[in-house]
Each structure stands twice: as C-alpha cells, then as structure tokens.
Design a protein around this motif. Structure first.
Motif, PDB file in Angstrom:
ATOM      1  N   MET A  24       0.830  -1.197   0.000  1.00  0.00           N
ATOM      2  CA  MET A  24       0.000   0.000   0.000  1.00  0.00           C
ATOM      3  C   MET A  24       0.866   1.248   0.000  1.00  0.00           C
ATOM      4  O   MET A  24       0.584   2.224  -0.716  1.00  0.00           O
ATOM      5  N   ALA A  25       1.950   1.253   0.802  1.00  0.00           N
ATOM      6  CA  ALA A  25       2.832   2.416   0.873  1.00  0.00           C
ATOM      7  C   ALA A  25       3.511   2.670  -0.473  1.00  0.00           C
ATOM      8  O   ALA A  25       3.710   3.820  -0.876  1.00  0.00           O
ATOM      9  N   ILE A  26       3.883   1.591  -1.153  1.00  0.00           N
ATOM     10  CA  ILE A  26       4.467   1.750  -2.494  1.00  0.00           C
ATOM     11  C   ILE A  26       3.459   2.422  -3.419  1.00  0.00           C
ATOM     12  O   ILE A  26       3.773   3.395  -4.117  1.00  0.00           O
ATOM     13  N   LYS A  27       2.240   1.891  -3.427  1.00  0.00           N
ATOM     14  CA  LYS A  27       1.197   2.445  -4.300  1.00  0.00           C
ATOM     15  C   LYS A  27       0.934   3.911  -3.979  1.00  0.00           C
ATOM     16  O   LYS A  27       0.797   4.746  -4.874  1.00  0.00           O
ATOM     17  N   ALA A  28       0.898   4.241  -2.679  1.00  0.00           N
ATOM     18  CA  ALA A  28       0.657   5.624  -2.275  1.00  0.00           C
ATOM     19  C   ALA A  28       1.803   6.529  -2.706  1.00  0.00           C
ATOM     20  O   ALA A  28       1.589   7.632  -3.232  1.00  0.00           O
ATOM     21  N   LEU A  30       3.878   6.178  -5.145  1.00  0.00           N
ATOM     22  CA  LEU A  30       4.021   6.300  -6.595  1.00  0.00           C
ATOM     23  C   LEU A  30       3.225   7.472  -7.162  1.00  0.00           C
ATOM     24  O   LEU A  30       3.446   7.866  -8.314  1.00  0.00           O
ATOM     25  N   GLU A  31       2.322   8.030  -6.370  1.00  0.00           N
ATOM     26  CA  GLU A  31       1.617   9.237  -6.796  1.00  0.00           C
ATOM     27  C   GLU A  31       2.558  10.436  -6.836  1.00  0.00           C
ATOM     28  O   GLU A  31       2.280  11.430  -7.517  1.00  0.00           O
ATOM     29  N   PHE A  32       3.687  10.347  -6.131  1.00  0.00           N
ATOM     30  CA  PHE A  32       4.556  11.511  -5.965  1.00  0.00           C
ATOM     31  C   PHE A  32       5.992  11.285  -6.442  1.00  0.00           C
ATOM     32  O   PHE A  32       6.740  12.249  -6.621  1.00  0.00           O
ATOM     33  N   PHE A  33       6.390  10.026  -6.611  1.00  0.00           N
ATOM     34  CA  PHE A  33       7.763   9.697  -7.003  1.00  0.00           C
ATOM     35  C   PHE A  33       7.762   8.885  -8.294  1.00  0.00           C
ATOM     36  O   PHE A  33       6.912   8.002  -8.469  1.00  0.00           O
ATOM     37  N   PRO A  34       8.748   9.107  -9.183  1.00  0.00           N
ATOM     38  CA  PRO A  34       8.961   8.174 -10.285  1.00  0.00           C
ATOM     39  C   PRO A  34       9.312   6.807  -9.702  1.00  0.00           C
ATOM     40  O   PRO A  34      10.031   6.720  -8.707  1.00  0.00           O
ATOM     41  N   PRO A  35       8.833   5.707 -10.289  1.00  0.00           N
ATOM     42  CA  PRO A  35       8.924   4.400  -9.622  1.00  0.00           C
ATOM     43  C   PRO A  35      10.337   3.912  -9.303  1.00  0.00           C
ATOM     44  O   PRO A  35      10.606   3.477  -8.183  1.00  0.00           O
ATOM     45  N   VAL A  36      11.249   3.958 -10.268  1.00  0.00           N
ATOM     46  CA  VAL A  36      12.592   3.421 -10.018  1.00  0.00           C
ATOM     47  C   VAL A  36      13.345   4.320  -9.049  1.00  0.00           C
ATOM     48  O   VAL A  36      14.050   3.833  -8.146  1.00  0.00           O
ATOM     49  N   LEU A 220       6.506  11.725   1.567  1.00  0.00           N
ATOM     50  CA  LEU A 220       7.609  11.534   2.516  1.00  0.00           C
ATOM     51  C   LEU A 220       7.259  10.487   3.565  1.00  0.00           C
ATOM     52  O   LEU A 220       8.121   9.711   3.988  1.00  0.00           O
ATOM     53  N   LEU A 221       5.992  10.453   3.970  1.00  0.00           N
ATOM     54  CA  LEU A 221       5.561   9.442   4.942  1.00  0.00           C
ATOM     55  C   LEU A 221       5.667   8.048   4.340  1.00  0.00           C
ATOM     56  O   LEU A 221       6.115   7.097   5.007  1.00  0.00           O
ATOM     57  N   ALA A 222       5.269   7.903   3.076  1.00  0.00           N
ATOM     58  CA  ALA A 222       5.376   6.604   2.407  1.00  0.00           C
ATOM     59  C   ALA A 222       6.839   6.175   2.292  1.00  0.00           C
ATOM     60  O   ALA A 222       7.180   5.012   2.542  1.00  0.00           O
ATOM     61  N   LEU A 223       7.727   7.119   1.941  1.00  0.00           N
ATOM     62  CA  LEU A 223       9.150   6.808   1.823  1.00  0.00           C
ATOM     63  C   LEU A 223       9.723   6.409   3.182  1.00  0.00           C
ATOM     64  O   LEU A 223      10.481   5.429   3.282  1.00  0.00           O
ATOM     65  N   ALA A 224       9.375   7.141   4.226  1.00  0.00           N
ATOM     66  CA  ALA A 224       9.879   6.823   5.560  1.00  0.00           C
ATOM     67  C   ALA A 224       9.376   5.469   6.030  1.00  0.00           C
ATOM     68  O   ALA A 224      10.132   4.678   6.621  1.00  0.00           O
ATOM     69  N   TYR A 225       8.115   5.177   5.764  1.00  0.00           N
ATOM     70  CA  TYR A 225       7.555   3.879   6.184  1.00  0.00           C
ATOM     71  C   TYR A 225       8.277   2.726   5.488  1.00  0.00           C
ATOM     72  O   TYR A 225       8.640   1.732   6.128  1.00  0.00           O
ATOM     73  N   LEU A 226       8.478   2.854   4.188  1.00  0.00           N
ATOM     74  CA  LEU A 226       9.137   1.788   3.440  1.00  0.00           C
ATOM     75  C   LEU A 226      10.588   1.612   3.872  1.00  0.00           C
ATOM     76  O   LEU A 226      11.079   0.482   3.997  1.00  0.00           O
ATOM     77  N   SER A 227      11.282   2.725   4.105  1.00  0.00           N
ATOM     78  CA  SER A 227      12.712   2.660   4.423  1.00  0.00           C
ATOM     79  C   SER A 227      12.958   2.178   5.841  1.00  0.00           C
ATOM     80  O   SER A 227      13.787   1.289   6.074  1.00  0.00           O
ATOM     81  N   LEU A 228      12.239   2.768   6.799  1.00  0.00           N
ATOM     82  CA  LEU A 228      12.530   2.524   8.212  1.00  0.00           C
ATOM     83  C   LEU A 228      11.729   1.361   8.783  1.00  0.00           C
ATOM     84  O   LEU A 228      12.266   0.541   9.530  1.00  0.00           O
ATOM     85  N   VAL A 229      10.451   1.283   8.438  1.00  0.00           N
ATOM     86  CA  VAL A 229       9.601   0.246   9.034  1.00  0.00           C
ATOM     87  C   VAL A 229       9.663  -1.042   8.224  1.00  0.00           C
ATOM     88  O   VAL A 229      10.073  -2.094   8.735  1.00  0.00           O
ATOM     89  N   ALA A 230       9.267  -0.975   6.940  1.00  0.00           N
ATOM     90  CA  ALA A 230       9.209  -2.197   6.135  1.00  0.00           C
ATOM     91  C   ALA A 230      10.591  -2.786   5.877  1.00  0.00           C
ATOM     92  O   ALA A 230      10.760  -4.010   5.876  1.00  0.00           O
ATOM     93  N   SER A 231      11.598  -1.935   5.663  1.00  0.00           N
ATOM     94  CA  SER A 231      12.935  -2.450   5.348  1.00  0.00           C
ATOM     95  C   SER A 231      13.776  -2.664   6.600  1.00  0.00           C
ATOM     96  O   SER A 231      14.111  -3.797   6.949  1.00  0.00           O
ATOM     97  N   ALA A 232      14.110  -1.588   7.309  1.00  0.00           N
ATOM     98  CA  ALA A 232      15.028  -1.695   8.450  1.00  0.00           C
ATOM     99  C   ALA A 232      14.440  -2.552   9.574  1.00  0.00           C
ATOM    100  O   ALA A 232      14.996  -3.590   9.946  1.00  0.00           O
ATOM    101  N   ILE A 233      13.278  -2.157  10.106  1.00  0.00           N
ATOM    102  CA  ILE A 233      12.667  -2.915  11.194  1.00  0.00           C
ATOM    103  C   ILE A 233      12.189  -4.278  10.705  1.00  0.00           C
ATOM    104  O   ILE A 233      12.369  -5.307  11.376  1.00  0.00           O
TER     105      ILE A 233
END
Length: 311
Positions: A24-28, A30-36, A220-233
């Motif tokens: 869901m965070a990825i999908k959210a 992608l509204e603001f960031f180019p995918p790659v 920024l919230l989606a990026l932080a969630y993916l980086s810190l929560v989904a990936s790191a934690i």
C-alpha cells in the motif's frame, strides 16, 4: 503455548502486517515519485540503517573474499534492484492486494529454482503439480485476454511476476556461492549496491529525475515507512524469526501479507478487492501446500516438540 511461542506469533503477525502494508505504501508513494527513483531512495535510507546494524552485531561487516563480493553482486542485482524495479513499475498499474498475491509466489518459485539448479534438491510429482497450480493462480488473477495481451493491467501484473522471479532466482544463486557471509552483512551491502544500480537505471529512463518528484507530506511518509519500518525494522524481525522458526515457517509470511495488503489498500487508498484476486490467492496457496506440505508438517512437529520441552 509458551511465552516464546506467543512472542514468535506476535512478531510473525507484525512482520506480515508491515510487509503487507508496504505494498500500500508503495502504491501511495508512486503518486509523488517516479517508480525506479522511489525504490532507489528507499534503499539509500534502508542501507544506511542496515549497514550500521551489521557493524553493531558482527565483526564481519565488510565482505573480504571474491566469493563474498559475488554474493553481494547477486543480492544487489537480483534481490534488490531487479526485484524492486519490476515491483515498483508494476504497481503503477495494479492494486496493492494483487501485487502482494503475485509476490506470494516467491517461496514456490524459490523451491522450483532450487530443485532445478541445486544438485541436492529434487522436484517430486506433487511439487510439479504445486508449481503448475500456483502459476494457474497467477493466470486467474491476471485474466489475460488472448485477443489483447498487452493491456496495462496484464503487463503490470507480468512485471510484478518478474519481480518474484528475480527475487527467487537470486535467492537460489546465493546458495550456490560458497561464501560464509553473515546475513546482516549480505543484506546491508546488497541494499547499498542495489540502490546504486537503481539510481543508474533511473538516470537512464525518461521522466525519472529529482525534478519529477512532488514533495508532499504523504509522499515523505510513504518513503519513511518503506525505508525505516518495512525495510530496516522488517528485516530485523525477519532475521530474528528466521533463527527461531526456520526458513519453512517464515516463508508462510508471504501468505499472510496479502491480507494486510488488501486491508491497508482498502482503508488508505480505497482499493477494491475483486473475486479474481481472492481466487488467485487461494489457488496459489494450494500450490504452495502441495509443494511444501511435507516440509511444513516436519517443521511444525519439530517446533511443537521443542516447545513441549520448555515451558
């Protein structure tokens, strides 16, 4: 059930929740960031935290031999860059739940590649049937029209399928490399190498630059969630459960995550859940049970016996 079992169960459900909601965070985002570029920025941040963790938990935080660096190369190219490029681009045109269901093929594909490429592995008749049934589940989910196979939705789901193939193939190749690199070190350097590769791909693509990013709190919230929560934690919990439960039980997280992907997609993005996605998931899970049923029974019996000896 012992305290340890409650702890493992809670961590397992939490891991499934954060990895499922990551779709869901990825999908959210992608509204603001180019995918790659979005995927690359995610692992810029995650790599820093994972490398710091590797330095903290092991003296072997830097690859030393050629084989160890080859392990990092495979991880960078297939487990991080290949997987996330296909996944993020694919999710631009498909739902969180559908992407999560297709990615749940990964344990099946990993087992199939292992039994094709590793001499010690053998694919049984039930295993072949499980693989075919699982692929049928993807076909049900994608619903390709023979008269028009290149619709955006079908292509997107095909890209997500390639993400699962990339991750599974990379997982098997790492097992063929004779290197004794701690998993934390391998993950950290693979994240860093994968991020660099994704930045290179992003630079080569049209419509992918920092200028194309729309800077918003939601992005920024989606990026932080993916980086810190989904990936790191998420990976820290994964390492802990991998040691406690073993690879068979931890693979089951792939089949709980789509539930959280569907729930979070509905709650935050108002995504629907159609009957084809549900049917595809059930068929894929049936294929997984055929392929890994004996291993699951053995692992669960072993866990029960270990828990019965300590209270």
């Amino acid at each position: 059930m012992t305290v340890v079992r409650y702890r493992n169960l809670l961590l397992f459900v939490f891991l499934a929740a954060i990895w499922g909601s990551a779709f869901m965070a990825i999908k959210a985002g992608l509204e603001f960031f180019p995918p790659v570029l979005f995927a690359a920025l995610r692992y810029d941040i995650a790599a820093v935290f994972m490398l710091a963790y590797a330095v903290y938990v092991t003296d072997h935080w830097l690859p030393r031999t050629r084989a160890e660096w080859w392990l990092v190369v495979v991880g960078s190219v297939l487990l991080i860059a290949g997987y996330h490029i296909f996944l993020f681009v694919g999710e631009t045109q498909t739902t969180s739940a559908a992407a999560a269901v297709i990615i749940s093929l990964s344990p099946i594909l990993t087992t199939t590649f292992a039994r094709a490429l590793l001499p010690s592995q053998r694919l049984t008749a039930a295993g072949v049937a499980g693989m075919v049934i699982a692929l049928l589940g993807v076909a049900i989910l994608a619903r390709p029209d023979p008269a028009n196979l290149l619709t955006e939705d079908v292509v997107a789901k095909g890209l997500v399928f390639l993400a699962a193939v990339s991750f599974s193939f990379g997982s098997v190749l790492t097992r063929r490399i004779d290197a004794r690199l701690p998993i934390e070190t391998m993950e950290a350097w693979s994240m860093l190498g994968g991020a660099i590769l994704m930045h290179a791909v992003s630079l080569a693509l049209p419509n992918e630059s920092l200028g194309d990013i729309v800077w918003t709190n939601e992005g920024l919230l989606a990026l932080a969630y993916l980086s810190l929560v989904a990936s790191a934690i998420g990976f820290l919990i994964y390492f802990d459960l991998l040691e406690r439960l073993g690879p068979v039980e931890i693979n089951l997280v792939s089949y709980v995550a789509p539930i959280f992907a569907a729930l979070s997609g509905f709650l935050f993005l108002q995504e629907g859940l159609d009957r084809y996605t549900v049917a595809g998931f059930l068929v894929i899970f049936t294929g997984f049970l055929l392929l890994k049923g004996r291993d699951i029974r053995t692992e669960l019996l072993g866990t029960t016996q270990r828990d019965g000896s300590t209270d």
